[in-house]
Design a protein around this motif. Sequence first.
Motif, PDB file in Angstrom:
ATOM      1  N   MET A   1       0.844  -1.218   0.000  1.00  0.00           N
ATOM      2  CA  MET A   1       0.000   0.000   0.000  1.00  0.00           C
ATOM      3  C   MET A   1       0.872   1.258   0.000  1.00  0.00           C
ATOM      4  O   MET A   1       1.735   1.406   0.866  1.00  0.00           O
ATOM      5  N   ILE A   2       0.670   2.159  -0.948  1.00  0.00           N
ATOM      6  CA  ILE A   2       1.416   3.416  -0.920  1.00  0.00           C
ATOM      7  C   ILE A   2       0.717   4.371   0.048  1.00  0.00           C
ATOM      8  O   ILE A   2      -0.499   4.484   0.017  1.00  0.00           O
ATOM      9  N   PRO A   3       1.481   5.030   0.920  1.00  0.00           N
ATOM     10  CA  PRO A   3       0.837   6.034   1.782  1.00  0.00           C
ATOM     11  C   PRO A   3       0.120   7.077   0.923  1.00  0.00           C
ATOM     12  O   PRO A   3       0.502   7.297  -0.227  1.00  0.00           O
ATOM     13  N   SER A   4      -0.942   7.743   1.469  1.00  0.00           N
ATOM     14  CA  SER A   4      -1.758   8.614   0.619  1.00  0.00           C
ATOM     15  C   SER A   4      -0.953   9.807   0.090  1.00  0.00           C
ATOM     16  O   SER A   4      -1.151  10.258  -1.010  1.00  0.00           O
ATOM     17  N   LYS A   5       0.008  10.328   0.869  1.00  0.00           N
ATOM     18  CA  LYS A   5       0.786  11.475   0.394  1.00  0.00           C
ATOM     19  C   LYS A   5       2.218  11.001   0.200  1.00  0.00           C
ATOM     20  O   LYS A   5       2.921  10.684   1.140  1.00  0.00           O
ATOM     21  N   LEU A   8       5.569   9.800  -4.889  1.00  0.00           N
ATOM     22  CA  LEU A   8       5.201   9.063  -6.102  1.00  0.00           C
ATOM     23  C   LEU A   8       3.771   9.366  -6.561  1.00  0.00           C
ATOM     24  O   LEU A   8       3.270   8.730  -7.493  1.00  0.00           O
ATOM     25  N   THR A   9       3.114  10.327  -5.915  1.00  0.00           N
ATOM     26  CA  THR A   9       1.754  10.703  -6.336  1.00  0.00           C
ATOM     27  C   THR A   9       1.818  11.960  -7.202  1.00  0.00           C
ATOM     28  O   THR A   9       2.443  12.940  -6.817  1.00  0.00           O
ATOM     29  N   ASP A  10       1.170  11.911  -8.362  1.00  0.00           N
ATOM     30  CA  ASP A  10       1.259  13.072  -9.258  1.00  0.00           C
ATOM     31  C   ASP A  10       0.087  14.038  -9.031  1.00  0.00           C
ATOM     32  O   ASP A  10      -0.754  13.820  -8.155  1.00  0.00           O
ATOM     33  N   ASP A  11       0.051  15.095  -9.825  1.00  0.00           N
ATOM     34  CA  ASP A  11      -0.962  16.132  -9.624  1.00  0.00           C
ATOM     35  C   ASP A  11      -2.368  15.652  -9.958  1.00  0.00           C
ATOM     36  O   ASP A  11      -3.350  16.352  -9.697  1.00  0.00           O
ATOM     37  N   PHE A  12      -2.482  14.490 -10.566  1.00  0.00           N
ATOM     38  CA  PHE A  12      -3.807  13.966 -10.923  1.00  0.00           C
ATOM     39  C   PHE A  12      -4.214  12.833  -9.974  1.00  0.00           C
ATOM     40  O   PHE A  12      -5.131  12.062 -10.264  1.00  0.00           O
ATOM     41  N   GLY A  13      -3.453  12.703  -8.873  1.00  0.00           N
ATOM     42  CA  GLY A  13      -3.788  11.712  -7.856  1.00  0.00           C
ATOM     43  C   GLY A  13      -3.336  10.302  -8.207  1.00  0.00           C
ATOM     44  O   GLY A  13      -3.694   9.339  -7.522  1.00  0.00           O
ATOM     45  N   ARG A  14      -2.543  10.165  -9.270  1.00  0.00           N
ATOM     46  CA  ARG A  14      -2.101   8.811  -9.650  1.00  0.00           C
ATOM     47  C   ARG A  14      -0.886   8.409  -8.808  1.00  0.00           C
ATOM     48  O   ARG A  14       0.091   9.157  -8.727  1.00  0.00           O
ATOM     49  N   LYS A  15      -0.968   7.209  -8.220  1.00  0.00           N
ATOM     50  CA  LYS A  15       0.119   6.719  -7.360  1.00  0.00           C
ATOM     51  C   LYS A  15       0.989   5.755  -8.153  1.00  0.00           C
ATOM     52  O   LYS A  15       0.489   4.754  -8.674  1.00  0.00           O
ATOM     53  N   GLU A 230      -7.558  -5.653 -15.097  1.00  0.00           N
ATOM     54  CA  GLU A 230      -6.768  -5.522 -13.873  1.00  0.00           C
ATOM     55  C   GLU A 230      -6.783  -4.069 -13.416  1.00  0.00           C
ATOM     56  O   GLU A 230      -6.970  -3.160 -14.227  1.00  0.00           O
ATOM     57  N   LYS A 231      -6.540  -3.858 -12.115  1.00  0.00           N
ATOM     58  CA  LYS A 231      -6.365  -2.489 -11.618  1.00  0.00           C
ATOM     59  C   LYS A 231      -5.145  -1.907 -12.346  1.00  0.00           C
ATOM     60  O   LYS A 231      -4.180  -2.634 -12.585  1.00  0.00           O
ATOM     61  N   ASN A 232      -5.186  -0.651 -12.698  1.00  0.00           N
ATOM     62  CA  ASN A 232      -4.081  -0.011 -13.431  1.00  0.00           C
ATOM     63  C   ASN A 232      -3.747  -0.756 -14.729  1.00  0.00           C
ATOM     64  O   ASN A 232      -2.581  -0.898 -15.099  1.00  0.00           O
ATOM     65  N   PHE A 257      -4.894   4.494 -21.773  1.00  0.00           N
ATOM     66  CA  PHE A 257      -5.364   4.102 -20.440  1.00  0.00           C
ATOM     67  C   PHE A 257      -4.603   4.899 -19.385  1.00  0.00           C
ATOM     68  O   PHE A 257      -4.220   4.381 -18.347  1.00  0.00           O
ATOM     69  N   CYS A 258      -4.360   6.197 -19.711  1.00  0.00           N
ATOM     70  CA  CYS A 258      -3.500   7.020 -18.851  1.00  0.00           C
ATOM     71  C   CYS A 258      -4.132   7.313 -17.485  1.00  0.00           C
ATOM     72  O   CYS A 258      -3.418   7.557 -16.514  1.00  0.00           O
ATOM     73  N   ASP A 259      -5.479   7.305 -17.412  1.00  0.00           N
ATOM     74  CA  ASP A 259      -6.142   7.658 -16.145  1.00  0.00           C
ATOM     75  C   ASP A 259      -5.646   6.800 -14.988  1.00  0.00           C
ATOM     76  O   ASP A 259      -5.520   7.275 -13.871  1.00  0.00           O
ATOM     77  N   GLY A 260      -5.380   5.523 -15.282  1.00  0.00           N
ATOM     78  CA  GLY A 260      -4.976   4.621 -14.202  1.00  0.00           C
ATOM     79  C   GLY A 260      -3.485   4.344 -14.220  1.00  0.00           C
ATOM     80  O   GLY A 260      -3.043   3.346 -13.641  1.00  0.00           O
ATOM     81  N   CYS A 261      -2.703   5.214 -14.861  1.00  0.00           N
ATOM     82  CA  CYS A 261      -1.277   4.885 -15.010  1.00  0.00           C
ATOM     83  C   CYS A 261      -0.562   4.912 -13.657  1.00  0.00           C
ATOM     84  O   CYS A 261      -0.623   5.894 -12.922  1.00  0.00           O
ATOM     85  N   ASN A 262       0.124   3.826 -13.356  1.00  0.00           N
ATOM     86  CA  ASN A 262       0.904   3.749 -12.105  1.00  0.00           C
ATOM     87  C   ASN A 262       2.363   3.461 -12.402  1.00  0.00           C
ATOM     88  O   ASN A 262       3.114   3.012 -11.558  1.00  0.00           O
TER      89      ASN A 262
END
Length: 335
Positions: A1-5, A8-15, A230-232, A257-262
């Motif tokens: 699990m990545i911490p919420s902040k 590695l989190t970008d300006d669009f909330g992608r982790k 799959e997720k992402n 499929f950039c919305d879910g890019c991790n």
Amino acid sequence: MIPSKTILTDDFGRKHNYLRISLLEKCNLRCTYCMPADGITLSPKASLMTADEIFSIARTFVENGVDKIRLTGGEPLLRKDFPEIISRLSTLKTSLSITTNGILIDRHIDVLKQSGIKKINLSLDTLVASKFNSITLRNQFEKVIDNLHLLLNEDFLVKVNVVLMKGFNDNEIIDFIKLTQFLPLSIRFIEFMPFAGNEWDKSKMVSQNEILSEVGSAFTAEEIQKLEDEKNFTARTYKIKGFQGDFGIISSITNPFCDGCNRIRLTANGKIKNCLFSNSETDILTSLRNGEPIENLISESIKNKKKVRAGMVTLEEMNDPSLHFDNRSMIAIGG
Ligand code: SAM
Ligand code: SF4
């Protein structure tokens, strides 16, 4: 699990919990869609990451939330210190996988098993030996097929990457899917993508819609089952009813499929690419060698990531070859 902040989190909330590391720029094949006809200028050996540096950078990413690492290249199994690299990475709290052309699998099968690798992506663009020779410019078809079976016999989960090109292998879509009837394989059809020197042209690409229409002409609507993605996900996945394996379509060009890019990429010479299509890179190896922290550079690269395909939102922009000239060739990015 990545911490919420996290960095590695970008300006669009992608982790970005998935790091793809290219181990080298060299390859034992010359796939024409990947390696430019004139070759590429290789980075000097001294500017490539050592096994120690790969481990150190990977550890920093894992400490910041990466829990999935894929090794790629060039051909990752060509690196002489591959056993050392993979064994050391296997001590980190992350899943490990590789993308390979399969030629050297038998040589490394033991260390792959010992390192806990379960998933392998193997690239194979045709089921016809003579066509394999013409697209890879090397005569290694039997070896790859033997190693594909070796992986299945050893219970690896194998995805087969197939880059589709008009007039070359678009007539093999159904043959590939039929392979999944008795083999527990995932076939992934990839839309041909533009990179420096690969003479990409929209007319050579086989689109998601064209692939689905071909599938629809061979199987009934009841037989074609849509699977949950799959997720992402990168591949939108399907299965033919009753078949052991499945298939998917990676439609980076016609249906991104950039919305879910991790995903974040690290090149063999220690540069971060925040997107496959981005021309800009962030050098973290130099800072590492200077004994400086690299977290701020990683954070900066992630913050600069664009919402869609490095800012190329429309198909018209993707079709403009000049926007891809400054990018690396795929062989030097790592897929
Ligand atoms: N040598 C390894 C292999 O072939 O699997 C790993 C590196 S290769 C660059 C990674 C993936 O990128 C392969 O599956 C390859 O088919 C894919 N690839 C290379 N050039 C491509 C292109 N122009 N469009 C789409 N996929 C491409
Ligand atoms: Fe080598 Fe893989 Fe590129 Fe083919 S796709 S030239 S095997 S790096």
